[in-house]
Structures are given as structure tokens and as C-alpha cells.
Scaffold this active site. Structure first.
Site, short mmCIF file in Angstrom:
data_model
loop_
_atom_site.label_atom_id
_atom_site.label_comp_id
_atom_site.label_asym_id
_atom_site.label_seq_id
_atom_site.Cartn_x
_atom_site.Cartn_y
_atom_site.Cartn_z
N ASP A 1 -2.07 -9.92 -2.37
CA ASP A 1 -3.14 -9.76 -1.13
C ASP A 1 -4.31 -9.71 -1.00
O ASP A 1 -5.23 -9.12 -2.16
CB ASP A 1 -2.08 -8.96 -0.74
N HIS B 1 1.07 -1.01 0.10
CA HIS B 1 0.17 0.01 -0.30
C HIS B 1 1.18 1.36 -0.32
O HIS B 1 0.60 2.72 -0.23
CB HIS B 1 -0.73 -0.36 1.41
N ASP C 1 -4.36 -13.03 3.67
CA ASP C 1 -5.36 -12.79 3.78
C ASP C 1 -6.11 -13.14 2.89
O ASP C 1 -7.56 -11.73 3.12
CB ASP C 1 -5.40 -11.28 4.21
N1 Q9C Z 1 -10.36 -2.63 10.88
C1 Q9C Z 1 -2.79 -4.90 3.82
O1 Q9C Z 1 -3.18 -5.95 4.09
N2 Q9C Z 1 -8.28 -1.13 7.05
N3 Q9C Z 1 -3.36 -4.19 4.93
C2 Q9C Z 1 -8.74 -2.57 7.93
C3 Q9C Z 1 -10.20 -3.18 9.39
C4 Q9C Z 1 -6.92 -1.49 6.75
C5 Q9C Z 1 -4.63 -3.87 4.90
C6 Q9C Z 1 -9.82 -1.78 8.32
C7 Q9C Z 1 -5.94 -2.74 6.22
C8 Q9C Z 1 -5.02 -2.68 5.65
C9 Q9C Z 1 -0.79 -5.11 4.01
ZN ZN Z 2 -4.67 -7.51 2.80
#
Ligand code: Q9C
Ligand code: ZN
Length: 347
Positions: free
Chosen positions: A201, A165, A290
Site C-alpha cells: 500500500d 493501519h 493507492d
Molecule cells: N485528505 C489506507 O490507505 N489520511 N489508508 C488521508 C487525505 C488518511 C489511508 C488524508 C489516509 C489513510 C488503508
Molecule cells: Zn494506503
């Protein structure tokens, strides 16, 4: 497989992230990587190596120098505001949006944190720079290990914080330095004329896409949750083909929340077909797990055994390959799932 692991990843240990008006415990924790290391050791997968010092010049060719300087000095600037800040993490609170100026970095610290970030879920801590820079070194070393095709065919940057990101001049989504982009750039500089980045991802690799959006030498492909409903929301749609010299060198494959392995595999095959047409000399896989059915913040339905097949499929490409470690928040299963990809890859 050579696995460059980040010995100082634990120095990035955020306390809280903002979620729906509350500060909640961070999902992106040091334990995630320890589970992967344990699983690899237990199953005898790969050869672990520590990275050399980070190549800051290469980092500055992917990220803007003023952003790198900001990251490097952020903690000292934060403490200079008030020594009591040592007990707190840095989170942004103000951002320049449409019509605001991005060409000036205000001297006010809070303003600069906002200029260089896009969400309030990614605390910047006392050890973030050290951990992220050592992770960047893992990515660069992994790329140099496979470049030219004389060494091992694949290497992994096993590190956190993740990277996909992070853009040329912004952090967010738990990411600060873009390890996949750094690996791709290192492969280019080591002689690969064309490099493909495949991001699997759950979340769209908005940082990687934006870094290479106007470049034709790096193809970026991402399979991810549809940004209409899924983070990072503002990029990752199917109608983003790249621009200028990069026109045709970006492919987004958004999928509805709830997609299972069969549906996900169809999109993966489309991505792999595009990679085949691009005829890259090397490949970077931004590996997030994920996509797992048990992930607490994501909505695909992959099962642990599916990751063995993912690894086997990627190995069939027969390209010099660098894996980078991205997301995956079902902490105890992250180890099994990453180890499964690598075991499937090894065959
Ligand atoms: N309550 C990566 O997988 N927001 N980043 C999530 C959850 C951010 C994920 C909110 C998610 C970022 C590298
Ligand atoms: Zn992610």
C-alpha cells in the site's frame, strides 16, 4: 485464485472524515469494492466465496480483548448517549499522547474512542463492526484455504474497511481490524512456522508493524511513501528494525513522493530479497493500489499496466499467499488495478 469477498462490506459507509479543519466526504467508500468485484467478474478472474462466521478467539489473539469489546459495543454506547446520534458517525476528539495513561479505559465514551484510535479520518459507523468482522473472516478463511499447501496456492480477502493501519488496540487510517495480521496469525496457527507480510500500500503499514514488532516468527516488510511527508507520519522510517525476539524481523522501505515504477520496483526487490532470506512458509500481501498515478491522496506514479508485472513478480516467489485488500482511492480504476495484480499473478 479463491476470493473471499465480504458480502456486508457496505454496512461500513462513513459520511465524513476530518481534513484540515473541515469535514469532507470519505475517500474509503463502498463503491471501491464494487468496482473490484465488477472487474473480476467481467474478466473471469478468480472464484468468489463468502466467508464463514468470524473466529472471534483468533481476532482476540491479534487485537486486545478490550479493544474488540469496544468496537463491538461502540455503536450501542453512542446511541445510548443520545438517540439522535443515529444520524451521526463516531469520530474521536481527544487522545492520550506522551505521558498520558493508556492502561485505563475511562468510562466516558469520547475518551474511550480517543484511547482506541489515532486519527480523526476514520468514522466508526452503525455497521462498522459487522463489516470489519466479516472482513476479518475473509482474511482468516483465505489463510486457512492456502495453509499447508494442499489447496490453492493463493487466496484473497477482498474486503473493506481495509486493515493495515489498525493495531492491537487502535483504529485509524480507515482501518479497524487488521486483516493482514489476522491472516498471518491464522497461517501460523495452521502450521506455518514463519510468515512474511509484504505491504505494498502507499501508506506505511503501521498497525501490522506494531502488532508483530517484538515477534520473530512474522517478518513485516513495507514499501511506502516516506513518513517525513506522508501519512501515517509517526512510524515507517528506515531505522525501525524490530525489537526483542523481533529484532531484524521488520523492514521499512520509505520512498519519496513522486517515485515511479522503476524506483518502486528497486525497493520491492530489496523487500523480496529480505523475504527470501527469512525463508517463510507463507506470505501475506497487504495490497493497496493507492500507489497508482491517479490516486487522489497519494503520490507514487504506478500505471495500470504496471500492476500486471507486480502480480507476475509476486507469483514467482512460489509461496502459499494471501492477499488482503488495503487502500486505493481512484475509485473507478481500483477495479482495473486490483484485477491486473491478480491476472498478472495467475500468469
Ligand atoms: N485528505 C489506507 O490507505 N489520511 N489508508 C488521508 C487525505 C488518511 C489511508 C488524508 C489516509 C489513510 C488503508
Ligand atoms: Zn494506503
Amino acid at each position: 485464485m479463491l476470493i473471499f469477498h465480504n458480502p456486508v462490506h457496505g454496512k461500513h459507509d462513513g459520511r465524513q472524515e476530518m481534513f484540515r479543519g473541515r469535514l469532507v466526504p470519505c475517500h474509503e467508500t463502498p463503491a471501491r469494492l464494487e468496482y473490484v468485484l465488477d472487474a473480476l467478474r467481467e474478466r473471469g478472474i478468480g472464484t468468489l466465496r463468502a466467508p464463514a462466521a468470524p473466529d472471534l478467539d483468533l481476532i482476540r489473539r491479534v487485537h486486545s480483548p478490550r479493544y474488540v469489546d469496544f468496537l463491538q459495543r461502540a455503536w450501542a454506547d453512542w446511541i445510548a448517549l443520545d438517540p439522535a446520534n443515529a444520524e451521526l458517525d463516531i469520530l474521536p476528539s481527544v487522545w492520550p499522547v506522551r505521558g498520558f495513561r493508556h492502561d485505563i479505559a475511562p468510562s466516558n465514551f469520547a475518551a474511550r474512542v480517543g484511547l482506541f484510535s489515532f486519527d480523526s479520518g476514520s468514522p466508526l459507523t452503525s455497521g462498522t463492526w459487522e463489516a470489519a468482522a466479516a472482513g476479518a473472516a475473509c482474511a482468516i478463511d483465505a489463510a486457512r484455504a492456502v495453509a499447508g499447501g494442499h489447496g490453492p496456492r493463493a487466496a484473497m480477502a477482498l474486503t473493506r474497511p481495509p486493515g493495515h493501519h489498525a493495531g492491537a488496540d487502535f483504529f485509524g487510517g480507515y482501518c479497524f481490524l487488521n486483516n493482514a495480521a489476522l491472516a498471518a496469525q491464522a497461517l501460523r496457527e495452521a502450521g506455518a512456522e514463519r510468515v512474511a507480510v509484504l505491504d505494498i500500500d502507499y501508506h506505511h503499514g503501521n498497525g501490522t508493524q506494531s502488532i508483530f514488532y517484538e515477534r520473530g516468527d512474522v517478518l513485516t516488510v513495507s514499501v511506502h511513501g516516506d513518513p517525513t511527508t506522508e501519512y501515517p507520519f509517526f512510524l515507517g522510517y528506515a531505522d525501525e528494525p524490530g525489537q526483542g525476539a523481533g529484532l531484524g524481523a521488520n523492514l521499512n522501505l520509505p520512498l519519496a513522493a513522486g517515485t515511479d515504477f522503476a524506483g518502486w520496483t528497486e525497493a520491492l526487490e530489496q523487500g523480496l530479497a529480505a523475504i527470501g532470506r527469512f525463508q517463510p512458509d507463507a506470505l501475506v500481501i497487504a495490497l493497496g493500489v493507492d500507489t497508482y498515478e491517479g490516486d487522489p491522496i497519494s503520490k507514487f506514479k504506478l500505471r495500470s499496466a504496471d500492476y500486471l508485472r507486480v502480480g507476475a513478480r509476486l507469483a514467482r516467489l512460489g509461496l502459499p499467499t494471501v492477499f488482503t485488500m488495503e487502500g486505493g482511492y481512484a475509485v473507478a480504476e481500483v477495479g482495473t488495478n486490483v484485477a491486473n495484480v491478480l491476472e498478472g499473478y495467475a500468469g
